[in-house]
Design an enzyme around this catalytic site. Sequence first.
Site, PDB file in Angstrom:
ATOM      1  N   VAL A 149      -0.662  -9.266  -5.184  1.00  0.00           N
ATOM      2  CA  VAL A 149      -0.153  -9.927  -4.279  1.00  0.00           C
ATOM      3  C   VAL A 149       0.835 -11.355  -4.780  1.00  0.00           C
ATOM      4  O   VAL A 149       0.352 -12.341  -5.194  1.00  0.00           O
ATOM      5  CB  VAL A 149       0.011 -10.373  -2.961  1.00  0.00           C
ATOM      6  N   CYS A 150       2.182 -11.453  -4.245  1.00  0.00           N
ATOM      7  CA  CYS A 150       3.037 -12.279  -5.592  1.00  0.00           C
ATOM      8  C   CYS A 150       2.862 -12.887  -6.671  1.00  0.00           C
ATOM      9  O   CYS A 150       3.744 -12.339  -6.888  1.00  0.00           O
ATOM     10  CB  CYS A 150       2.094 -13.656  -4.433  1.00  0.00           C
ATOM     11  N   HIS A 151       2.263 -13.994  -6.909  1.00  0.00           N
ATOM     12  CA  HIS A 151       1.875 -14.473  -8.393  1.00  0.00           C
ATOM     13  C   HIS A 151       0.314 -13.904  -8.599  1.00  0.00           C
ATOM     14  O   HIS A 151       0.484 -13.985 -10.148  1.00  0.00           O
ATOM     15  CB  HIS A 151       1.703 -16.146  -8.753  1.00  0.00           C
ATOM     16  N   SER A 177       2.473  -6.406  -4.092  1.00  0.00           N
ATOM     17  CA  SER A 177       3.438  -7.074  -3.277  1.00  0.00           C
ATOM     18  C   SER A 177       4.138  -8.570  -3.430  1.00  0.00           C
ATOM     19  O   SER A 177       3.256  -9.084  -4.596  1.00  0.00           O
ATOM     20  CB  SER A 177       2.739  -6.768  -1.768  1.00  0.00           C
TER      21      SER A 177
END
Length: 185
Positions: A102-104, A151
């Site tokens: 998720v994200c980074h 995500s």
Amino acid sequence: MARVAMLIGEDFDDTELTVPRERLRAAGYEIVTVGAEAGRTVTGKRGTARVIVDACAEDCDPAAFDAVVIPGGYAPDRLRTDAGVVAFVRKFGATGRTIAAVCHGPQLLIEADLVRGRTVTSWPSVRKDLVNAGAAWIDRPVVEDANLVTSRHPDDLEDFCRAILRRLEHDRHDDAAAGLPLRPG
């Protein structure tokens, strides 16, 4: 009991660790925090979560885990410079089991060369890195491509967790069909 490795390092995103960890635990999965150095206490970038790294990635056998979850924050960028962490992610990727980032978090997938030819999502600033690494990037709350689940950010965590749990449940039923012991879920 099925085991999930959560890859963490200093300055992970607090909610991107705590929300999936709690959803997975509530579903009966054992969570093992894996990082560059076992026994080290790491703090989330917001300072609300502190976690002890259970195991050093270099010492972990990917076959011992049913899934890997990579929270975002600044930790993935730091972890991508650790050869043991990258090797663990690469070897786990070869198992075909679920890797969720998720994200980074997809920064570690880039370093492990697991995104070429795949469709993914991430925090917007990671988009160009993913595209340069050969991935197709789309802006959706959750993107699933083969064994990868990606995500964008904390607002997508409920969808992200549902996707992980659905995949683990599917794997559990596949094991039952193959005559293997049932995993929790």
